[in-house]
Design a protein around this motif. Sequence first.
Motif, PDB file in Angstrom:
ATOM      1  N   LEU A 132     -26.373 -43.630   7.191  1.00 28.58           N
ATOM      2  CA  LEU A 132     -26.883 -42.324   6.778  1.00 28.58           C
ATOM      3  C   LEU A 132     -26.884 -41.346   7.956  1.00 28.58           C
ATOM      4  O   LEU A 132     -26.544 -40.167   7.809  1.00 28.58           O
ATOM      5  CB  LEU A 132     -28.289 -42.465   6.208  1.00 28.58           C
ATOM      6  N   GLY A 133     -27.274 -41.845   9.134  1.00 25.79           N
ATOM      7  CA  GLY A 133     -27.254 -40.998  10.323  1.00 25.79           C
ATOM      8  C   GLY A 133     -25.854 -40.560  10.691  1.00 25.79           C
ATOM      9  O   GLY A 133     -25.629 -39.407  11.078  1.00 25.79           O
ATOM     10  N   VAL A 134     -24.888 -41.480  10.574  1.00 26.80           N
ATOM     11  CA  VAL A 134     -23.484 -41.145  10.861  1.00 26.80           C
ATOM     12  C   VAL A 134     -22.994 -40.064   9.907  1.00 26.80           C
ATOM     13  O   VAL A 134     -22.399 -39.054  10.315  1.00 26.80           O
ATOM     14  CB  VAL A 134     -22.593 -42.399  10.744  1.00 26.80           C
ATOM     15  N   ILE A 135     -23.241 -40.274   8.618  1.00 29.69           N
ATOM     16  CA  ILE A 135     -22.779 -39.320   7.602  1.00 29.69           C
ATOM     17  C   ILE A 135     -23.452 -37.970   7.794  1.00 29.69           C
ATOM     18  O   ILE A 135     -22.811 -36.911   7.689  1.00 29.69           O
ATOM     19  CB  ILE A 135     -23.048 -39.889   6.198  1.00 29.69           C
ATOM     20  N   GLU A 136     -24.744 -37.994   8.104  1.00 29.52           N
ATOM     21  CA  GLU A 136     -25.482 -36.756   8.308  1.00 29.52           C
ATOM     22  C   GLU A 136     -24.904 -35.964   9.466  1.00 29.52           C
ATOM     23  O   GLU A 136     -24.750 -34.731   9.379  1.00 29.52           O
ATOM     24  CB  GLU A 136     -26.958 -37.073   8.570  1.00 29.52           C
ATOM     25  N   PHE A 137     -24.571 -36.643  10.565  1.00 24.65           N
ATOM     26  CA  PHE A 137     -23.984 -35.948  11.706  1.00 24.65           C
ATOM     27  C   PHE A 137     -22.692 -35.243  11.313  1.00 24.65           C
ATOM     28  O   PHE A 137     -22.491 -34.066  11.617  1.00 24.65           O
ATOM     29  CB  PHE A 137     -23.708 -36.908  12.867  1.00 24.65           C
ATOM     30  N   HIS A 138     -21.809 -35.958  10.625  1.00 28.06           N
ATOM     31  CA  HIS A 138     -20.502 -35.370  10.304  1.00 28.06           C
ATOM     32  C   HIS A 138     -20.611 -34.268   9.253  1.00 28.06           C
ATOM     33  O   HIS A 138     -19.855 -33.278   9.310  1.00 28.06           O
ATOM     34  CB  HIS A 138     -19.532 -36.459   9.877  1.00 28.06           C
ATOM     35  N   LEU A 139     -21.531 -34.403   8.310  1.00 29.70           N
ATOM     36  CA  LEU A 139     -21.723 -33.326   7.342  1.00 29.70           C
ATOM     37  C   LEU A 139     -22.217 -32.061   8.040  1.00 29.70           C
ATOM     38  O   LEU A 139     -21.727 -30.949   7.765  1.00 29.70           O
ATOM     39  CB  LEU A 139     -22.728 -33.757   6.266  1.00 29.70           C
ATOM     40  N   ASN A 140     -23.178 -32.210   8.935  1.00 30.07           N
ATOM     41  CA  ASN A 140     -23.667 -31.055   9.688  1.00 30.07           C
ATOM     42  C   ASN A 140     -22.580 -30.468  10.582  1.00 30.07           C
ATOM     43  O   ASN A 140     -22.483 -29.244  10.737  1.00 30.07           O
ATOM     44  CB  ASN A 140     -24.883 -31.439  10.529  1.00 30.07           C
ATOM     45  N   ARG A 141     -21.767 -31.349  11.164  1.00 30.06           N
ATOM     46  CA  ARG A 141     -20.674 -30.868  12.023  1.00 30.06           C
ATOM     47  C   ARG A 141     -19.687 -30.034  11.218  1.00 30.06           C
ATOM     48  O   ARG A 141     -19.261 -28.950  11.657  1.00 30.06           O
ATOM     49  CB  ARG A 141     -19.963 -32.073  12.657  1.00 30.06           C
ATOM     50  N   LEU A 142     -19.321 -30.500  10.036  1.00 26.94           N
ATOM     51  CA  LEU A 142     -18.371 -29.766   9.205  1.00 26.94           C
ATOM     52  C   LEU A 142     -18.946 -28.435   8.719  1.00 26.94           C
ATOM     53  O   LEU A 142     -18.202 -27.468   8.500  1.00 26.94           O
ATOM     54  CB  LEU A 142     -17.952 -30.629   8.012  1.00 26.94           C
ATOM     55  N   ARG A 143     -20.250 -28.382   8.554  1.00 23.08           N
ATOM     56  CA  ARG A 143     -20.905 -27.141   8.115  1.00 23.08           C
ATOM     57  C   ARG A 143     -21.248 -26.227   9.282  1.00 23.08           C
ATOM     58  O   ARG A 143     -21.747 -25.118   9.075  1.00 23.08           O
ATOM     59  CB  ARG A 143     -22.208 -27.484   7.369  1.00 23.08           C
ATOM     60  N   GLY A 144     -21.022 -26.714  10.508  1.00 21.73           N
ATOM     61  CA  GLY A 144     -21.354 -25.918  11.675  1.00 21.73           C
ATOM     62  C   GLY A 144     -22.838 -25.830  11.948  1.00 21.73           C
ATOM     63  O   GLY A 144     -23.312 -24.861  12.547  1.00 21.73           O
TER      64      GLY A 144
END
Length: 326
Positions: A305-317
Amino acid sequence: MTTEAPAPLPVIDAVVIGRNEGARLIACLDSLAGQVRRVVYVDSGSSDGSVAAAEARGVEVVALAMRHPFTAARARNAGLARLAQMPEPAALVQLMDGDCSLDPAWLATAAAFMAEHPTVAVVCGRRRERHPEASFYNRLCDEEWDTPIGEAKACGGDALMRRAPLQEVGGYRETLIAGEEPELCLRLRRAGWQVWRLDAEMTLHDAQMTRFSQWWKRSRRAGHAFAEGAWLHGASPERHWVAETRRALLWGAGLPLAVLLFAVLVPPLAALLALAYPAQLGRLAGRMGLKRAAFSLMGKSAEALGVIEFHLNRLRGRGRGLIEYK
């Protein structure tokens, strides 16, 4: 027969960071009294009187401005910057979290080692949990900190460091919400410096982690740190935290989704895939015991969940605020 007097300690300064640590902060500052020349305490928005308690002990306080996100990395940099502004800043600085207390013998041991090893920029010792008997989660923390002795890849939040190399590599990366010490140590090692874990008592930590929800948040934060570390340095020769990120995604997300998908499409194959969990549990249990193995495997879901959360936030800036477990 005469014995030589122990060599005097070199001048050492300290940076302590904290947020609402209460009595733990007081114990931390008291453990440093008489051990270091000066202490800078960096406070990240405490509302429990921590600033007043530190000032009452004659400690220099830096209160971080709330207009920027709080991170441990930002706090450590602020403390180091304040030391650099003072007259004759020490070459060595003890970094500490405000929920830890320093072992009385640590600085003498660590400073002597650094004097004998001029290429070592960071030394750490054994951080122990103050109350491992209070909960299984506290015991997990205590076991996690029992790292191998010798040259290491990274340290934790408590360590004795040379100030000059920290400045040389630009200090801590302030945007990291976790995993800032391994990332710093990676850059120090690239610059030719070494990190060592000594066989010596260093600090007592007070996690106060007594609930499953706290452990879950801490595991999710670890997954976020793995993902961000791999994003920053995964392509480098060190492959920083790439394996940890992959394991989190495999066991915590990929395999569960595959089992669910095949449960609909090809049930026998789903059952076969699901057998990977008891097999992995048995493999881990042989090394760490059944209960710890079960939590290690279960923790991969939180890490994923932490991994996915990081990448989702990264893609959203978007950035991510602190994930606090206590």
